[in-house]
Write a protein that holds these residues in place. Structure first.
Motif, mmCIF file in Angstrom:
data_model
loop_
_atom_site.group_PDB
_atom_site.id
_atom_site.type_symbol
_atom_site.label_atom_id
_atom_site.label_comp_id
_atom_site.label_asym_id
_atom_site.label_seq_id
_atom_site.Cartn_x
_atom_site.Cartn_y
_atom_site.Cartn_z
ATOM 1 N N ASP A 74 -20.127 -3.381 2.069
ATOM 2 C CA ASP A 74 -18.985 -2.669 2.642
ATOM 3 C C ASP A 74 -19.365 -2.045 3.983
ATOM 4 O O ASP A 74 -20.486 -2.244 4.480
ATOM 5 C CB ASP A 74 -18.394 -1.665 1.647
ATOM 6 N N ILE A 75 -18.440 -1.287 4.583
ATOM 7 C CA ILE A 75 -18.666 -0.731 5.922
ATOM 8 C C ILE A 75 -19.794 0.295 5.960
ATOM 9 O O ILE A 75 -20.287 0.619 7.034
ATOM 10 C CB ILE A 75 -17.377 -0.125 6.521
ATOM 11 N N ASP A 90 -7.148 -4.174 7.431
ATOM 12 C CA ASP A 90 -7.074 -4.998 8.638
ATOM 13 C C ASP A 90 -5.672 -4.840 9.202
ATOM 14 O O ASP A 90 -4.712 -5.381 8.663
ATOM 15 C CB ASP A 90 -7.382 -6.458 8.324
ATOM 16 N N GLU A 129 -12.171 -4.351 7.300
ATOM 17 C CA GLU A 129 -13.155 -3.358 6.855
ATOM 18 C C GLU A 129 -12.944 -3.139 5.379
ATOM 19 O O GLU A 129 -11.813 -2.968 4.927
ATOM 20 C CB GLU A 129 -12.970 -2.040 7.611
ATOM 21 N N LYS A 131 -14.254 -0.971 1.878
ATOM 22 C CA LYS A 131 -14.956 0.210 1.371
ATOM 23 C C LYS A 131 -14.873 0.226 -0.146
ATOM 24 O O LYS A 131 -13.792 0.135 -0.712
ATOM 25 C CB LYS A 131 -14.310 1.473 1.941
#
Length: 137
Positions: A74-75, A90, A129, A131
């Motif tokens: 993940d980010i 996104d 992205e 998370k």
């Protein structure tokens, strides 16, 4: 092999274990036991022989918590596993909605984020992205 194949599972005590997955049937029943095995590195001996250089750890885990590593982080650099609940963002897709909350699943040969009651979106997207928000119980 360049791809990391890794599984995780949680014991009844809530402890996560990471490693290889063994699925064993319980004699005389339809039940299975899932075990995560964590191996230590091996050292090479002569004549193409090998031996363990440390302990082998094994833990029986709850079946509903077993998940495979997707190969994607993940980010924040955290590994994403099958069964994780994630936020996928996104702004340029999904008709401007841009955010999807769902569970990571493996369908039709690839990893997806499956929101409740909606179509899944691919987990991997160069502009998205991701998370990790929760882990399976």
């Amino acid at each position: 092999m360049e791809r990391e194949i890794l599984f995780r599972g949680r014991t009844k005590n809530g402890i996560w274990h990471y490693g290889d997955l063994l699925k064993r049937e319980v004699s005389g029943t339809d039940d299975c036991i899932f075990t995560i095995v964590e191996y230590s590195p091996v050292e090479q001996l002569k004549n193409e022989r090998y031996r363990e250089s440390g302990p082998i750890m094994a833990a029986i885990v709850k079946a509903e918590t077993v998940g495979q590593y997707t190969g994607i982080n993940d980010i924040e650099g955290e590994r994403i596993f099958e069964g994780d609940y994630v936020k996928w963002s996104d702004a340029g897709v999904l008709g401007g909605q841009g955010e999807v909350y769902g569970t990571v699943v493996f369908l039709e040969g690839q990893w997806w984020v499956q929101p409740a009651g909606k179509w899944p979106v691919p987990l991997f997207c160069e502009t998205a992205e991701i998370k990790v928000l929760e882990y399976p119980d």
